[in-house]
Write a protein that holds these residues in place. Structure first.
Motif, PDB file in Angstrom:
ATOM      1  N   PHE A   1      35.703  31.459  35.764  1.00 11.62           N
ATOM      2  CA  PHE A   1      35.578  30.897  37.105  1.00 11.62           C
ATOM      3  C   PHE A   1      36.973  30.497  37.594  1.00 11.62           C
ATOM      4  N   SER A   2      37.236  30.673  38.874  1.00 13.58           N
ATOM      5  CA  SER A   2      38.497  30.141  39.402  1.00 13.58           C
ATOM      6  C   SER A   2      38.416  28.617  39.348  1.00 13.58           C
ATOM      7  N   PRO A   3      39.557  27.938  39.296  1.00 18.67           N
ATOM      8  CA  PRO A   3      39.519  26.466  39.284  1.00 18.67           C
ATOM      9  C   PRO A   3      38.716  25.897  40.464  1.00 18.67           C
TER      10      PRO A   3
ATOM     11  N   SER B   1      34.937  26.541  39.814  1.00 20.15           N
ATOM     12  CA  SER B   1      34.494  25.641  38.747  1.00 20.15           C
ATOM     13  C   SER B   1      34.341  24.216  39.297  1.00 20.15           C
TER      14      SER B   1
END
Lengths: 220, 220, 220
Positions: free
Chosen positions: B134-136, B139
């Motif tokens: 997941f991208s930050p 997420s």
């Protein structure tokens, strides 16, 4: 004005029988009472109560709108009070016998535990309907104490939670009938009085470090 | 392509009857529709719907794998869309009538509320099984809307939540039968239309400040 | 000392039949076992078990109080172990058959899932009663895995959660009778073995980025 009395190991802070809004004088008196409890020694716990229709209606918006130049200081002093309650070195319980609105609702969240009357009164964050944003510190406090689902619904829709709803949503820890409300809180508090300690304050400071930085307007 | 229609105070964004993946053109059209709703005046709310088997299957991974050099821009535009939905100055409801997977599931989380069909369709984050992190920002969005227990299970096991499971896990706020799904959402939205305001957008900006910084790729 | 055995795709880490406290040697052995599982290839999952009355009683406070000059290094190595478990590239399950106290309770939270014996043993954070604050990393770990209400009550009151209480509070994901406990965990783990991947480790690193920074004593 709030009145502090002692019942064995339990200090009882009585907010009074009015709307119990956060006037500047009220904040100062409440802080003085909390300082007294905080700096006492030995086993102790705090129960915060009120009488009548309201627990607290929060900020004094009428005064605030008449003193726009003093609003940011006023807000900061209310936030400081929330931070003070949140980090007391003893177990704290709010008895929500009536309406707890806006900063009054946040004040209950700054306590360790909340017991609400099952059949009367609402816990509510009406800011969205009043067109008032939450300060970063207040938003952080609410989010740190509630589940994401509850915080979002409470903050964006101004939903009014009665006792049973507030229990189901995890806003309060227990409900009780009017007759048992204070007894329940006093018994809980008495059972926790032995936990008063500097370590407990440190635990809370660590738990809520980012919330406290925002409420205290500290950098970072 | 998504189509926007107006039903009294409620704007209905219909994603369509396909897989409703986030193509670049689809993102641009959706943003344009949201801009229209955001900048309108007066009481208003948004309901997002789709038809058929899918609500949305998320990113167009086929296109993305054919355009590796454009992936980071593509991802950033999808994240911007999530941030846009998350901060609309009105109450938003996603009607999950079918599968909501990956970014399609995140898109539902960017709405204020989710109503899911009780007996059909899954809400699922299959990233762990696809070998995709997941991208930050994504997420952070998921974690900001779900309990820790639900976010962890959803993100690490790709569990497929049917309507009743999603309700129990706090992923959706309500379930309904197919026949009542849109009616329920439209009635909820209509009842919240009076809450549209700049203050509501500010409340959401404050609530999700760190999520938004990550989704918008802003420093800090 | 912990012993690692392999059961088809499932690695079983057996903490032993004592108090299973985090001695320095115990931490080193456990890390070595985890490294072995982490760097293996193919489908795999981890189940952590113990025997007898205790799952783990946490830090060795007796040793620590005899070695005050080494306490901060000792604490850091325990925190590093928690971070290691939290980011394993495979699905991990802790089987809580007996008391899990303090860092022993946190060790269970570092696993993806927890299965607890329904009728025996307590999960408990007794720090408040021992007058011990939580380190920022340990506090962050607990808060990242539990709801705000549960984390607060567990950390400030030292409440002892039996299996059913822990399930209701979302501390554990399942309970089982003594006879079924390991079987349930092994079956769950086997069903998740196909999810072992570098992507899963990245997902966990992103999920818990601030927790990991604190546990690893990294800046920021």
């Amino acid at each position: 004005m709030p009145i502090l009395t002692q019942h064995a190991d339990v200090a009882v802070l009585d907010l009074g029988a009015g709307e119990n809004r956060f006037h500047l004088g009220w904040i100062a008196e409440t802080e003085a009472a909390l300082d007294k409890v905080a700096t006492a020694e030995g086993p102790r716990a705090l129960v915060t109560v009120a009488d009548g229709k309201f627990f607290s209606n929060g900020l004094d918006l009428e005064w605030a709108s008449a003193h726009p130049d003093r609003f940011s200081d006023y807000l900061a002093s209310a936030e400081r009070l929330l931070a003070r309650v949140l980090t007391l070195p003893l177990v704290t319980t709010a008895v929500v016998q009536g309406h707890a609105f806006a900063a009054g609702a946040m004040f209950t969240l700054a306590h360790d535990f909340r017991i609400m009357r099952a059949d009367r009164g609402f816990w509510c964050l009406p800011e969205a309907d009043l067109g008032l944003p939450f300060s970063p510190g207040m938003s952080a406090l609410i989010q740190a104490r509630l589940t994401p689902q509850t915080a979002h619904a409470a903050m964006t829709t101004g939903r009014r939670y009665g006792g049973e709803d507030a229990l189901a949503a995890g806003i309060v820890d227990r409900v009780a009938g009017e007759a048992d409300l204070r007894e329940t809180a006093l018994a809980l508090a008495a059972s926790q009085a032995g936990r008063a300690s500097a370590a407990l304050a440190t635990i809370k400071e660590t738990l809520y470090a980012p919330v406290l930085r925002a409420l205290r307007h500290e950098g970072g």
